[in-house]
Motif scaffolding. Sequence first.
Motif, PDB file in Angstrom:
ATOM      1  N   PRO A  89       0.805  -1.233   0.000  1.00  0.00           N
ATOM      2  CA  PRO A  89       0.000   0.000   0.000  1.00  0.00           C
ATOM      3  C   PRO A  89       0.837   1.282   0.000  1.00  0.00           C
ATOM      4  O   PRO A  89       0.358   2.339  -0.385  1.00  0.00           O
ATOM      5  CB  PRO A  89      -0.817  -0.104   1.286  1.00  0.00           C
ATOM      6  CG  PRO A  89      -0.895  -1.566   1.565  1.00  0.00           C
ATOM      7  CD  PRO A  89       0.435  -2.118   1.114  1.00  0.00           C
ATOM      8  N   ASP A  90       2.118   1.189   0.396  1.00  0.00           N
ATOM      9  CA  ASP A  90       2.974   2.366   0.505  1.00  0.00           C
ATOM     10  C   ASP A  90       3.863   2.620  -0.707  1.00  0.00           C
ATOM     11  O   ASP A  90       4.280   3.749  -0.951  1.00  0.00           O
ATOM     12  CB  ASP A  90       3.861   2.253   1.740  1.00  0.00           C
ATOM     13  CG  ASP A  90       3.039   2.180   3.008  1.00  0.00           C
ATOM     14  OD1 ASP A  90       2.051   2.928   3.124  1.00  0.00           O
ATOM     15  OD2 ASP A  90       3.365   1.346   3.871  1.00  0.00           O
ATOM     16  N   SER A  91       4.192   1.554  -1.448  1.00  0.00           N
ATOM     17  CA  SER A  91       5.102   1.726  -2.581  1.00  0.00           C
ATOM     18  C   SER A  91       5.075   0.487  -3.470  1.00  0.00           C
ATOM     19  O   SER A  91       4.583  -0.567  -3.085  1.00  0.00           O
ATOM     20  CB  SER A  91       6.541   1.960  -2.097  1.00  0.00           C
ATOM     21  OG  SER A  91       7.047   0.791  -1.467  1.00  0.00           O
ATOM     22  N   ILE A  92       5.651   0.654  -4.659  1.00  0.00           N
ATOM     23  CA  ILE A  92       5.925  -0.464  -5.546  1.00  0.00           C
ATOM     24  C   ILE A  92       7.415  -0.408  -5.833  1.00  0.00           C
ATOM     25  O   ILE A  92       7.928   0.611  -6.308  1.00  0.00           O
ATOM     26  CB  ILE A  92       5.123  -0.377  -6.863  1.00  0.00           C
ATOM     27  CG1 ILE A  92       3.621  -0.348  -6.570  1.00  0.00           C
ATOM     28  CG2 ILE A  92       5.464  -1.567  -7.763  1.00  0.00           C
ATOM     29  CD1 ILE A  92       2.767  -0.169  -7.800  1.00  0.00           C
ATOM     30  N   GLN A  93       8.113  -1.484  -5.486  1.00  0.00           N
ATOM     31  CA  GLN A  93       9.556  -1.555  -5.693  1.00  0.00           C
ATOM     32  C   GLN A  93       9.854  -2.571  -6.783  1.00  0.00           C
ATOM     33  O   GLN A  93       9.271  -3.654  -6.807  1.00  0.00           O
ATOM     34  CB  GLN A  93      10.266  -1.938  -4.401  1.00  0.00           C
ATOM     35  CG  GLN A  93      10.038  -0.921  -3.311  1.00  0.00           C
ATOM     36  CD  GLN A  93      10.693  -1.322  -1.999  1.00  0.00           C
ATOM     37  OE1 GLN A  93      11.052  -2.458  -1.779  1.00  0.00           O
ATOM     38  NE2 GLN A  93      10.852  -0.342  -1.121  1.00  0.00           N
ATOM     39  N   PHE A  94      10.773  -2.222  -7.686  1.00  0.00           N
ATOM     40  CA  PHE A  94      11.110  -3.064  -8.819  1.00  0.00           C
ATOM     41  C   PHE A  94      12.555  -3.543  -8.699  1.00  0.00           C
ATOM     42  O   PHE A  94      13.441  -2.765  -8.340  1.00  0.00           O
ATOM     43  CB  PHE A  94      10.927  -2.284 -10.123  1.00  0.00           C
ATOM     44  CG  PHE A  94       9.513  -1.814 -10.322  1.00  0.00           C
ATOM     45  CD1 PHE A  94       8.581  -2.624 -10.953  1.00  0.00           C
ATOM     46  CD2 PHE A  94       9.110  -0.570  -9.863  1.00  0.00           C
ATOM     47  CE1 PHE A  94       7.271  -2.196 -11.134  1.00  0.00           C
ATOM     48  CE2 PHE A  94       7.803  -0.132 -10.037  1.00  0.00           C
ATOM     49  CZ  PHE A  94       6.881  -0.955 -10.665  1.00  0.00           C
ATOM     50  N   TYR A  95      12.779  -4.816  -9.013  1.00  0.00           N
ATOM     51  CA  TYR A  95      14.082  -5.451  -8.872  1.00  0.00           C
ATOM     52  C   TYR A  95      14.450  -6.206 -10.143  1.00  0.00           C
ATOM     53  O   TYR A  95      13.574  -6.723 -10.845  1.00  0.00           O
ATOM     54  CB  TYR A  95      14.065  -6.473  -7.733  1.00  0.00           C
ATOM     55  CG  TYR A  95      13.741  -5.919  -6.387  1.00  0.00           C
ATOM     56  CD1 TYR A  95      14.747  -5.620  -5.475  1.00  0.00           C
ATOM     57  CD2 TYR A  95      12.426  -5.697  -6.002  1.00  0.00           C
ATOM     58  CE1 TYR A  95      14.447  -5.111  -4.219  1.00  0.00           C
ATOM     59  CE2 TYR A  95      12.118  -5.188  -4.747  1.00  0.00           C
ATOM     60  CZ  TYR A  95      13.131  -4.895  -3.863  1.00  0.00           C
ATOM     61  OH  TYR A  95      12.819  -4.388  -2.627  1.00  0.00           O
ATOM     62  N   VAL A  96      15.742  -6.301 -10.399  1.00  0.00           N
ATOM     63  CA  VAL A  96      16.284  -7.196 -11.411  1.00  0.00           C
ATOM     64  C   VAL A  96      17.406  -7.974 -10.730  1.00  0.00           C
ATOM     65  O   VAL A  96      18.343  -7.382 -10.186  1.00  0.00           O
ATOM     66  CB  VAL A  96      16.837  -6.432 -12.635  1.00  0.00           C
ATOM     67  CG1 VAL A  96      17.448  -7.406 -13.633  1.00  0.00           C
ATOM     68  CG2 VAL A  96      15.743  -5.615 -13.287  1.00  0.00           C
ATOM     69  N   ASP A  97      17.265  -9.296 -10.746  1.00  0.00           N
ATOM     70  CA  ASP A  97      18.264 -10.173 -10.101  1.00  0.00           C
ATOM     71  C   ASP A  97      18.548  -9.731  -8.667  1.00  0.00           C
ATOM     72  O   ASP A  97      19.700  -9.598  -8.254  1.00  0.00           O
ATOM     73  CB  ASP A  97      19.549 -10.222 -10.927  1.00  0.00           C
ATOM     74  CG  ASP A  97      19.334 -10.864 -12.283  1.00  0.00           C
ATOM     75  OD1 ASP A  97      18.439 -11.718 -12.404  1.00  0.00           O
ATOM     76  OD2 ASP A  97      20.054 -10.505 -13.225  1.00  0.00           O
ATOM     77  N   ASP A  98      17.498  -9.500  -7.913  1.00  0.00           N
ATOM     78  CA  ASP A  98      17.561  -9.113  -6.493  1.00  0.00           C
ATOM     79  C   ASP A  98      18.165  -7.731  -6.245  1.00  0.00           C
ATOM     80  O   ASP A  98      18.448  -7.373  -5.109  1.00  0.00           O
ATOM     81  CB  ASP A  98      18.323 -10.155  -5.663  1.00  0.00           C
ATOM     82  CG  ASP A  98      17.584 -11.472  -5.585  1.00  0.00           C
ATOM     83  OD1 ASP A  98      16.336 -11.448  -5.516  1.00  0.00           O
ATOM     84  OD2 ASP A  98      18.242 -12.532  -5.605  1.00  0.00           O
ATOM     85  N   ARG A  99      18.372  -6.947  -7.283  1.00  0.00           N
ATOM     86  CA  ARG A  99      18.897  -5.589  -7.111  1.00  0.00           C
ATOM     87  C   ARG A  99      17.771  -4.597  -7.379  1.00  0.00           C
ATOM     88  O   ARG A  99      17.215  -4.535  -8.468  1.00  0.00           O
ATOM     89  CB  ARG A  99      20.049  -5.339  -8.091  1.00  0.00           C
ATOM     90  CG  ARG A  99      20.715  -3.974  -7.909  1.00  0.00           C
ATOM     91  CD  ARG A  99      21.900  -3.796  -8.847  1.00  0.00           C
ATOM     92  NE  ARG A  99      21.522  -3.801 -10.246  1.00  0.00           N
ATOM     93  CZ  ARG A  99      21.168  -2.709 -10.937  1.00  0.00           C
ATOM     94  NH1 ARG A  99      21.127  -1.533 -10.350  1.00  0.00           N
ATOM     95  NH2 ARG A  99      20.847  -2.801 -12.210  1.00  0.00           N
TER      96      ARG A  99
END
Length: 102
Positions: free
Chosen positions: A33-43
Amino acid sequence: AKNHRRRGNHNRRVSGVKDAHAAFHVYACDWTPDSIQFYVDDRKFYTYKNEGRGAEQWPFDQDFHLILNVAVGGAWAARRGIDDSAFPCAMEVAFVKVFQRR
């Protein structure tokens, strides 16, 4: 967010996955509900924060569908055309996992 239908009003970030066309990678999205975080290969490479300014800025409080596609065209192609040597093309997906926090 920021109404993706209006030109030039969305955030952009390039992940820098130089071999995305040649190797498999793990792409992830952590949606709260607070954010959307995007990752590639755990980064983590990008965070979009809910600033509490309503649906115009944060339309993510509803059901969504996950769509995977090979995007071709857009404004660049409209100006310069599409290189036919790029076809045929394919997007290979080994698996998709979706988890929901309880």
